[in-house]
Design a protein around this motif. Sequence first.
Motif, PDB file in Angstrom:
ATOM      1  N   ALA A 257     -23.875 -28.146 -57.994  1.00  0.00           N
ATOM      2  CA  ALA A 257     -22.412 -28.138 -57.981  1.00  0.00           C
ATOM      3  C   ALA A 257     -21.874 -27.724 -56.622  1.00  0.00           C
ATOM      4  O   ALA A 257     -20.882 -28.287 -56.127  1.00  0.00           O
ATOM      5  N   GLU A 258     -22.516 -26.755 -55.984  1.00  0.00           N
ATOM      6  CA  GLU A 258     -22.029 -26.271 -54.696  1.00  0.00           C
ATOM      7  C   GLU A 258     -22.179 -27.332 -53.603  1.00  0.00           C
ATOM      8  O   GLU A 258     -21.266 -27.512 -52.783  1.00  0.00           O
ATOM      9  N   TRP A 259     -23.307 -28.021 -53.582  1.00  0.00           N
ATOM     10  CA  TRP A 259     -23.486 -29.043 -52.558  1.00  0.00           C
ATOM     11  C   TRP A 259     -22.601 -30.253 -52.804  1.00  0.00           C
ATOM     12  O   TRP A 259     -22.056 -30.839 -51.849  1.00  0.00           O
ATOM     13  N   ARG A 260     -22.415 -30.650 -54.041  1.00  0.00           N
ATOM     14  CA  ARG A 260     -21.496 -31.753 -54.323  1.00  0.00           C
ATOM     15  C   ARG A 260     -20.079 -31.415 -53.856  1.00  0.00           C
ATOM     16  O   ARG A 260     -19.370 -32.262 -53.299  1.00  0.00           O
ATOM     17  N   GLU A 261     -19.672 -30.171 -54.058  1.00  0.00           N
ATOM     18  CA  GLU A 261     -18.352 -29.742 -53.603  1.00  0.00           C
ATOM     19  C   GLU A 261     -18.254 -29.788 -52.078  1.00  0.00           C
ATOM     20  O   GLU A 261     -17.231 -30.200 -51.516  1.00  0.00           O
ATOM     21  N   LEU A 262     -19.311 -29.365 -51.409  1.00  0.00           N
ATOM     22  CA  LEU A 262     -19.300 -29.410 -49.951  1.00  0.00           C
ATOM     23  C   LEU A 262     -19.215 -30.843 -49.435  1.00  0.00           C
ATOM     24  O   LEU A 262     -18.433 -31.146 -48.512  1.00  0.00           O
ATOM     25  N   PHE A 263     -20.006 -31.741 -50.009  1.00  0.00           N
ATOM     26  CA  PHE A 263     -19.961 -33.138 -49.567  1.00  0.00           C
ATOM     27  C   PHE A 263     -18.566 -33.716 -49.754  1.00  0.00           C
ATOM     28  O   PHE A 263     -18.070 -34.473 -48.909  1.00  0.00           O
ATOM     29  N   ALA A 264     -17.909 -33.385 -50.857  1.00  0.00           N
ATOM     30  CA  ALA A 264     -16.546 -33.872 -51.090  1.00  0.00           C
ATOM     31  C   ALA A 264     -15.586 -33.318 -50.045  1.00  0.00           C
ATOM     32  O   ALA A 264     -14.693 -34.040 -49.551  1.00  0.00           O
ATOM     33  N   GLU A 265     -15.738 -32.038 -49.703  1.00  0.00           N
ATOM     34  CA  GLU A 265     -14.863 -31.438 -48.691  1.00  0.00           C
ATOM     35  C   GLU A 265     -15.049 -32.120 -47.338  1.00  0.00           C
ATOM     36  O   GLU A 265     -14.067 -32.382 -46.620  1.00  0.00           O
ATOM     37  N   ILE A 266     -16.281 -32.419 -46.970  1.00  0.00           N
ATOM     38  CA  ILE A 266     -16.542 -33.111 -45.712  1.00  0.00           C
ATOM     39  C   ILE A 266     -15.896 -34.485 -45.718  1.00  0.00           C
ATOM     40  O   ILE A 266     -15.198 -34.876 -44.768  1.00  0.00           O
ATOM     41  N   ASP A 267     -16.105 -35.240 -46.783  1.00  0.00           N
ATOM     42  CA  ASP A 267     -15.563 -36.598 -46.879  1.00  0.00           C
ATOM     43  C   ASP A 267     -14.043 -36.597 -46.800  1.00  0.00           C
ATOM     44  O   ASP A 267     -13.434 -37.438 -46.137  1.00  0.00           O
ATOM     45  N   ASP A 268     -13.412 -35.639 -47.444  1.00  0.00           N
ATOM     46  CA  ASP A 268     -11.953 -35.573 -47.443  1.00  0.00           C
ATOM     47  C   ASP A 268     -11.399 -35.162 -46.081  1.00  0.00           C
ATOM     48  O   ASP A 268     -10.288 -35.575 -45.704  1.00  0.00           O
ATOM     49  N   ALA A 269     -12.148 -34.365 -45.328  1.00  0.00           N
ATOM     50  CA  ALA A 269     -11.626 -33.805 -44.084  1.00  0.00           C
ATOM     51  C   ALA A 269     -11.834 -34.694 -42.870  1.00  0.00           C
ATOM     52  O   ALA A 269     -11.012 -34.676 -41.938  1.00  0.00           O
ATOM     53  N   LEU A 270     -12.899 -35.491 -42.847  1.00  0.00           N
ATOM     54  CA  LEU A 270     -13.240 -36.205 -41.632  1.00  0.00           C
ATOM     55  C   LEU A 270     -12.358 -37.432 -41.402  1.00  0.00           C
ATOM     56  O   LEU A 270     -12.060 -38.192 -42.325  1.00  0.00           O
ATOM     57  N   GLU A 271     -11.983 -37.607 -40.148  1.00  0.00           N
ATOM     58  CA  GLU A 271     -11.233 -38.781 -39.731  1.00  0.00           C
ATOM     59  C   GLU A 271     -12.172 -39.967 -39.563  1.00  0.00           C
ATOM     60  O   GLU A 271     -13.391 -39.785 -39.416  1.00  0.00           O
ATOM     61  N   PRO A 272     -11.655 -41.204 -39.575  1.00  0.00           N
ATOM     62  CA  PRO A 272     -12.539 -42.372 -39.466  1.00  0.00           C
ATOM     63  C   PRO A 272     -13.468 -42.339 -38.257  1.00  0.00           C
ATOM     64  O   PRO A 272     -14.632 -42.713 -38.360  1.00  0.00           O
ATOM     65  N   ALA A 273     -12.979 -41.886 -37.101  1.00  0.00           N
ATOM     66  CA  ALA A 273     -13.830 -41.859 -35.911  1.00  0.00           C
ATOM     67  C   ALA A 273     -15.001 -40.898 -36.089  1.00  0.00           C
ATOM     68  O   ALA A 273     -16.119 -41.169 -35.629  1.00  0.00           O
ATOM     69  N   ALA A 274     -14.763 -39.786 -36.754  1.00  0.00           N
ATOM     70  CA  ALA A 274     -15.835 -38.824 -36.991  1.00  0.00           C
ATOM     71  C   ALA A 274     -16.854 -39.385 -37.978  1.00  0.00           C
ATOM     72  O   ALA A 274     -18.069 -39.228 -37.807  1.00  0.00           O
ATOM     73  N   LYS A 275     -16.371 -40.031 -39.033  1.00  0.00           N
ATOM     74  CA  LYS A 275     -17.286 -40.617 -40.016  1.00  0.00           C
ATOM     75  C   LYS A 275     -18.147 -41.712 -39.389  1.00  0.00           C
ATOM     76  O   LYS A 275     -19.340 -41.849 -39.723  1.00  0.00           O
ATOM     77  N   ALA A 276     -17.570 -42.499 -38.481  1.00  0.00           N
ATOM     78  CA  ALA A 276     -18.277 -43.648 -37.916  1.00  0.00           C
ATOM     79  C   ALA A 276     -19.504 -43.229 -37.105  1.00  0.00           C
ATOM     80  O   ALA A 276     -20.453 -44.016 -36.973  1.00  0.00           O
ATOM     81  N   GLN A 277     -19.508 -42.021 -36.563  1.00  0.00           N
ATOM     82  CA  GLN A 277     -20.634 -41.594 -35.722  1.00  0.00           C
ATOM     83  C   GLN A 277     -21.485 -40.503 -36.364  1.00  0.00           C
ATOM     84  O   GLN A 277     -22.437 -40.014 -35.756  1.00  0.00           O
ATOM     85  N   LEU A 278     -21.190 -40.155 -37.633  1.00  0.00           N
ATOM     86  CA  LEU A 278     -21.835 -39.005 -38.257  1.00  0.00           C
ATOM     87  C   LEU A 278     -23.285 -39.295 -38.643  1.00  0.00           C
ATOM     88  O   LEU A 278     -23.583 -40.295 -39.279  1.00  0.00           O
ATOM     89  N   LYS A 279     -24.172 -38.395 -38.240  1.00  0.00           N
ATOM     90  CA  LYS A 279     -25.562 -38.392 -38.675  1.00  0.00           C
ATOM     91  C   LYS A 279     -25.910 -36.958 -39.055  1.00  0.00           C
ATOM     92  O   LYS A 279     -25.145 -36.035 -38.781  1.00  0.00           O
ATOM     93  N   CYS A 280     -27.057 -36.769 -39.680  1.00  0.00           N
ATOM     94  CA  CYS A 280     -27.373 -35.415 -40.129  1.00  0.00           C
ATOM     95  C   CYS A 280     -28.866 -35.134 -40.096  1.00  0.00           C
ATOM     96  O   CYS A 280     -29.697 -36.048 -40.042  1.00  0.00           O
ATOM     97  N   GLU A 281     -29.177 -33.846 -40.128  1.00  0.00           N
ATOM     98  CA  GLU A 281     -30.511 -33.323 -40.351  1.00  0.00           C
ATOM     99  C   GLU A 281     -30.464 -32.523 -41.648  1.00  0.00           C
ATOM    100  O   GLU A 281     -29.446 -31.897 -41.954  1.00  0.00           O
ATOM    101  N   ILE A 282     -31.556 -32.522 -42.387  1.00  0.00           N
ATOM    102  CA  ILE A 282     -31.644 -31.753 -43.630  1.00  0.00           C
ATOM    103  C   ILE A 282     -32.926 -30.934 -43.575  1.00  0.00           C
ATOM    104  O   ILE A 282     -34.018 -31.491 -43.405  1.00  0.00           O
ATOM    105  N   ILE A 283     -32.787 -29.624 -43.705  1.00  0.00           N
ATOM    106  CA  ILE A 283     -33.955 -28.746 -43.594  1.00  0.00           C
ATOM    107  C   ILE A 283     -33.962 -27.797 -44.787  1.00  0.00           C
ATOM    108  O   ILE A 283     -33.063 -26.963 -44.943  1.00  0.00           O
ATOM    109  N   MET A 284     -34.960 -27.926 -45.624  1.00  0.00           N
ATOM    110  CA  MET A 284     -35.129 -27.009 -46.740  1.00  0.00           C
ATOM    111  C   MET A 284     -35.569 -25.642 -46.216  1.00  0.00           C
ATOM    112  O   MET A 284     -36.250 -25.539 -45.202  1.00  0.00           O
TER     113      MET A 284
END
Length: 355
Positions: A257-284
Amino acid sequence: MALPRALIEPKRIYLEPAVRAYPRGREVLERFPAAEQVEVDSHWRIPQLFEDEALAEDWLRMKRDVLVLGVKKGMTMRPNGRSADFIAPSSSNGCAMACSYCYVPRRKGYSNPVSVFVNIDDITCALARHAAKFGAKPEPNTVDPKDWVYDLGENGDLSVDATVSGNVRDLVAAFRAIPNAKGSFATKYINPDLLAYDPQGRTRVRFSLMPERMAKLVDVRTSPMGERIRAINDFVRAGYEVHANFSPVIVHEDWEAEWRELFAEIDDALEPAAKAQLKCEIIMLTHNEGLHRVNMDWHPKAEAMLWRPDIQEDKTSQNGARNVRYRTPWKRRWLDQFLGWMRERLPYCEVRYAF
């Protein structure tokens, strides 16, 4: 909880005598004229900091009150292949923040103040020479499709370092003039001064992101998560390449639930230019028994989430350190679940690597 006005307000500065011969060294000393100056033979050998086990109980005060100045000796560029192609010689070591899972204190003993290296020109020249030697990148890889990428902040947070000296400004400027390379660093601190550094797309900032509830427990003295997310837009507009660093991913009963909420917050906040270049790293999450013992002296509540022998196993890292990680079959399943949740809400975010 609001951050203090300044994360570093040194009352005492330990320095190698040679520091005063460098313009950057004199600049930092002039910036903190009231601080006591204590000369030491080496920035690595300060017994009153690194050998006093009792300092673990006064962790945060030491980070605020102490600064170390030294001269960087080695200019080795270490191959990496995950966050960067190479780990650059660091312009600093240590951090004013106090993330309870951080590996840096494992190397520096019971106190972990920021050490700033004043020979920044030696570092930038070494970077330029190394990139020139390698020439054009022969083929794309998961680090970058075109440029050699150098991790500049393996042992600290450059956004905080920029509140102490001009080293970070000089590094960003250096990469503007290196045609086949980029600088890169991860950060958990929003420093608006960096927006004026004019990176021209040659510096990558990786904002470390995790659910706010968990961050309040384990990301001590860092910028609030909402500020980090909103800053992505600002840094993209300022000319930085901006990625997300989902790290560490900490498994617990309410993590979905916490990570789904975070992903939604990111999606809602980012402008199109930021989304177009976004990449990520994931580290357990990985952890360490020595750090666990230190943490029990200053922040035992965090260890309830980080130290989970019921779901962790021993792991030997690439540098030979003995750590613990989530048990292999479960980790693979949990990572697949995480990737699924992320793709549902952030399908445009390319995963550069995950482990």
